[in-house]
Enzyme design. Structure first.
Site, PDB file in Angstrom:
ATOM      1  N   ARG A 135       1.050  -1.319   0.395  1.00 54.56           N
ATOM      2  CA  ARG A 135       0.082   0.113  -0.369  1.00 54.56           C
ATOM      3  C   ARG A 135       0.676   1.178   0.230  1.00 54.56           C
ATOM      4  O   ARG A 135       1.642   1.492   0.794  1.00 54.56           O
ATOM      5  CB  ARG A 135      -0.745   0.057   1.596  1.00 54.56           C
ATOM      6  CG  ARG A 135      -0.921   1.162   1.280  1.00 54.56           C
ATOM      7  CD  ARG A 135      -2.694   1.454   2.422  1.00 54.56           C
ATOM      8  NE  ARG A 135      -3.967   0.400   1.913  1.00 54.56           N
ATOM      9  CZ  ARG A 135      -5.660   1.444   2.742  1.00 54.56           C
ATOM     10  NH1 ARG A 135      -5.760   2.167   2.857  1.00 54.56           N
ATOM     11  NH2 ARG A 135      -6.262   0.634   2.302  1.00 54.56           N
ATOM     12  N   ASP A 170     -16.530   7.977  -1.155  1.00 58.96           N
ATOM     13  CA  ASP A 170     -15.087   8.073  -0.522  1.00 58.96           C
ATOM     14  C   ASP A 170     -15.577   9.475   0.097  1.00 58.96           C
ATOM     15  O   ASP A 170     -15.568  10.749  -0.309  1.00 58.96           O
ATOM     16  CB  ASP A 170     -14.082   7.563  -1.960  1.00 58.96           C
ATOM     17  CG  ASP A 170     -12.573   7.626  -0.989  1.00 58.96           C
ATOM     18  OD1 ASP A 170     -12.849   7.204   0.229  1.00 58.96           O
ATOM     19  OD2 ASP A 170     -12.153   7.131  -1.940  1.00 58.96           O
ATOM     20  N   HIS A 194      -7.191   1.302  -6.287  1.00 55.90           N
ATOM     21  CA  HIS A 194      -7.551   0.354  -5.020  1.00 55.90           C
ATOM     22  C   HIS A 194      -8.325  -0.919  -5.159  1.00 55.90           C
ATOM     23  O   HIS A 194      -9.327  -1.044  -4.760  1.00 55.90           O
ATOM     24  CB  HIS A 194      -8.662   1.423  -4.334  1.00 55.90           C
ATOM     25  CG  HIS A 194      -7.970   0.860  -3.008  1.00 55.90           C
ATOM     26  ND1 HIS A 194      -7.397  -0.214  -2.459  1.00 55.90           N
ATOM     27  CD2 HIS A 194      -8.777   0.738  -1.598  1.00 55.90           C
ATOM     28  CE1 HIS A 194      -7.464  -0.245  -1.008  1.00 55.90           C
ATOM     29  NE2 HIS A 194      -8.486  -0.050  -0.926  1.00 55.90           N
ATOM     30  N   GLN A 214     -10.619  -3.604  -3.152  1.00 56.75           N
ATOM     31  CA  GLN A 214     -11.165  -2.677  -2.663  1.00 56.75           C
ATOM     32  C   GLN A 214     -13.050  -3.046  -3.325  1.00 56.75           C
ATOM     33  O   GLN A 214     -14.051  -3.414  -3.107  1.00 56.75           O
ATOM     34  CB  GLN A 214     -11.262  -1.167  -2.417  1.00 56.75           C
ATOM     35  CG  GLN A 214     -12.882  -0.359  -2.067  1.00 56.75           C
ATOM     36  CD  GLN A 214     -13.496  -0.593  -0.523  1.00 56.75           C
ATOM     37  OE1 GLN A 214     -12.233  -0.485   0.534  1.00 56.75           O
ATOM     38  NE2 GLN A 214     -13.959  -1.330   0.015  1.00 56.75           N
ATOM     39  N   ARG A 225     -14.325  -7.057   2.587  1.00 55.87           N
ATOM     40  CA  ARG A 225     -13.126  -7.558   1.950  1.00 55.87           C
ATOM     41  C   ARG A 225     -12.003  -8.175   2.688  1.00 55.87           C
ATOM     42  O   ARG A 225     -11.632  -8.885   2.090  1.00 55.87           O
ATOM     43  CB  ARG A 225     -12.161  -5.694   2.911  1.00 55.87           C
ATOM     44  CG  ARG A 225     -12.760  -4.654   2.518  1.00 55.87           C
ATOM     45  CD  ARG A 225     -12.651  -4.229   1.195  1.00 55.87           C
ATOM     46  NE  ARG A 225     -11.267  -4.545   0.927  1.00 55.87           N
ATOM     47  CZ  ARG A 225     -10.636  -3.433   1.450  1.00 55.87           C
ATOM     48  NH1 ARG A 225     -10.343  -2.167   2.052  1.00 55.87           N
ATOM     49  NH2 ARG A 225      -8.795  -3.557   0.622  1.00 55.87           N
ATOM     50  N   CYS A 235     -16.251   2.653   0.853  1.00 58.14           N
ATOM     51  CA  CYS A 235     -15.394   2.024   1.196  1.00 58.14           C
ATOM     52  C   CYS A 235     -14.617   1.728   2.525  1.00 58.14           C
ATOM     53  O   CYS A 235     -13.807   0.854   3.019  1.00 58.14           O
ATOM     54  CB  CYS A 235     -13.728   2.474   0.106  1.00 58.14           C
ATOM     55  SG  CYS A 235     -13.408   3.735   0.293  1.00 58.14           S
TER      56      CYS A 235
HETATM   57  N1   CP Z   1     -11.201   0.310   3.162  1.00 59.78           N
HETATM   58  C1   CP Z   1     -10.237   0.740   2.876  1.00 59.78           C
HETATM   59  O1   CP Z   1      -9.125   0.031   2.004  1.00 59.78           O
HETATM   60  O2   CP Z   1      -9.841   0.529   4.139  1.00 59.78           O
HETATM   61  P1   CP Z   1      -8.233   1.123   5.537  1.00 59.78           P
HETATM   62  O3   CP Z   1      -7.595   2.654   4.695  1.00 59.78           O
HETATM   63  O4   CP Z   1      -8.647   1.312   6.524  1.00 59.78           O
HETATM   64  O5   CP Z   1      -7.688  -0.131   4.500  1.00 59.78           O
HETATM   65  N1  NVA Z   2      -9.007   7.665  -1.583  1.00 60.19           N
HETATM   66  C1  NVA Z   2      -8.755   7.257  -0.249  1.00 60.19           C
HETATM   67  C2  NVA Z   2      -9.269   5.432  -0.056  1.00 60.19           C
HETATM   68  C3  NVA Z   2      -9.375   5.037   1.309  1.00 60.19           C
HETATM   69  C4  NVA Z   2      -9.381   3.441   1.648  1.00 60.19           C
HETATM   70  C5  NVA Z   2      -7.462   7.311  -0.199  1.00 60.19           C
HETATM   71  O1  NVA Z   2      -6.403   6.607  -0.705  1.00 60.19           O
HETATM   72  O2  NVA Z   2      -7.263   7.366   1.317  1.00 60.19           O
END
Ligand code: CP
Ligand code: NVA
Length: 330
Positions: free
Chosen positions: A108, A231, A135, A138, A317, A272
């Site tokens: 990540r 989001d 992502h 997700q 998830r 998400c």
């Molecule tokens: N939706 C999601 O990716 O959540 P986190 O940032 O908590 O992993």
């Molecule tokens: N768009 C958000 C998603 C988090 C799961 C981010 O990148 O912070």
């Protein structure tokens, strides 16, 4: 039945065929049934995975950890401050070292190119746990949640409200095109997905009998919607100074009662997560103090309504990430 996914990386949904995505969803359903029934499934016992996080996480990290443990694997977590990657050691060297020790790597972080390069050099499957661009894990959970609720997903209409060019919106557009779901990006024109990605998705959508629509008009955009998705307005890695501008730009795209009423009767709400729907977070409190907003991308009322399926989505998830790891490592 698609060709085997064994040994493949999971970097973005554009790399996967419709049949392959459907196969992962079927696998996730099997794993969910097993988990619910308490049936052990340590199919990958003896393997080890590493989770490399350059941004924070609750759901993604926990999903990989629980799924890895359920599959019988050893799981190592490296947080943003505790690996040498990028600071004292190049990405290429890090990938080669981790590939010698682990059977799979989750990443990540920032540019999509980083996860693509990790996969190029690691020699083991790499899974994208969120980059600035995509992502993809997700979306598997999102579609599974939609299917559980409606009994199908093909032909439904999903509307993403707000920052329609972020990682989640981009990936939703791709998965919709691949699976025959009509996708609407509803947001200001400066926050629309890149033209190149839109054109690619429109081509895929045509093959699968669905449409991709971009609109700034909330009334038109959310009419006939089966799924309303949003989001946060500022994503991880973006500067705090951007909040003021985003609030101005994206407030008209808040998911509230009017939006849900304009959608189809029976429409559901997805997010998400994490979400700023109340004042129970430090950022939420800070924004309230500075700009007076008690809630942001979604009202607390919609978030807590029966139409909201966000906690089913969060649970999914884990089941879908388990499917991705099993399919690529078995
Ligand atoms: N939706 C999601 O990716 O959540 P986190 O940032 O908590 O992993
Ligand atoms: N768009 C958000 C998603 C988090 C799961 C981010 O990148 O912070």
């Amino acid at each position: 039945m698609p060709r085997s996914l064994s040994g493949r990386s999971f970097l973005k949904l554009l790399d996967f065929s419709t049949e392959e995505i459907q196969y992962l969803l079927e696998l996730a359903k099997d794993f969910k049934r097993m988990k619910r029934a308490g049936t052990p499934h340590k199919y990958l016992a003896g393997k080890n995975i590493v989770l490399l996080f350059e941004k924070t996480s609750t759901r993604t990290r926990c999903s990989f950890e629980v799924a890895g443990n359920d599959l019988g694997m050893g799981v190592t977590y490296l947080d943003p401050g505790s690996s040498q990657m990028g600071k004292k050691e190049s990405l290429e060297d890090t990938a080669k070292v981790l590939g010698r020790m682990f059977d799979g790597i989750e990443y990540r972080g920032f540019d999509q190119q980083i996860v693509e390069d990790l996969a190029k050099h690691a020699g083991v499957p790499v899974w994208n746990g969120l980059t600035t661009d995509f992502h993809p894990t997700q979306m598997l959970a999102d579609v599974l949640t939609i299917e559980e609720h409606f009994g199908h997903y093909k032909g439904l209409t999903m509307v993403f409200m707000g920052d329609a060019r972020n990682n989640v919106a981009n990936s939703l557009m791709v998965v919709s095109a691949k699976l025959g779901i009509n996708f609407v990006a509803c947001g200001p024109k400066d926050n629309m997905p890149e033209k190149k990605l839109v054109d690619t998705c429109k081509k895929i959508a045509k093959e699968n009998g669905c449409t991709i629509t971009l609109t700034e008009d909330v009334k038109k955009g959310t009419k006939n919607a089966d799924v309303i998705y949003t989001d946060i307005w500022v994503s991880m890695g973006e500067p705090d100074e951007i909040w003021e501008q985003r609030i101005k730009l994206l407030s008209p795209y808040q998911v509230n009662d009017a939006v849900m009423k304009n959608a189809n009767p029976g429409a559901i709400f997805l997010h998400c997560l994490p979400s700023f729907h109340d004042l129970e977070t430090t950022i939420g409190k800070d924004i309230h103090k500075k700009f007076g907003l008690p809630e942001m991308e979604v009202t607390d009322k919609v978030f807590r309504s029966p139409q909201s399926k966000v906690f089913d989505e969060a649970e999914n998830r884990m089941h879908t990430i388990k499917a991705v790891m099993y399919a690529t490592l078995k």
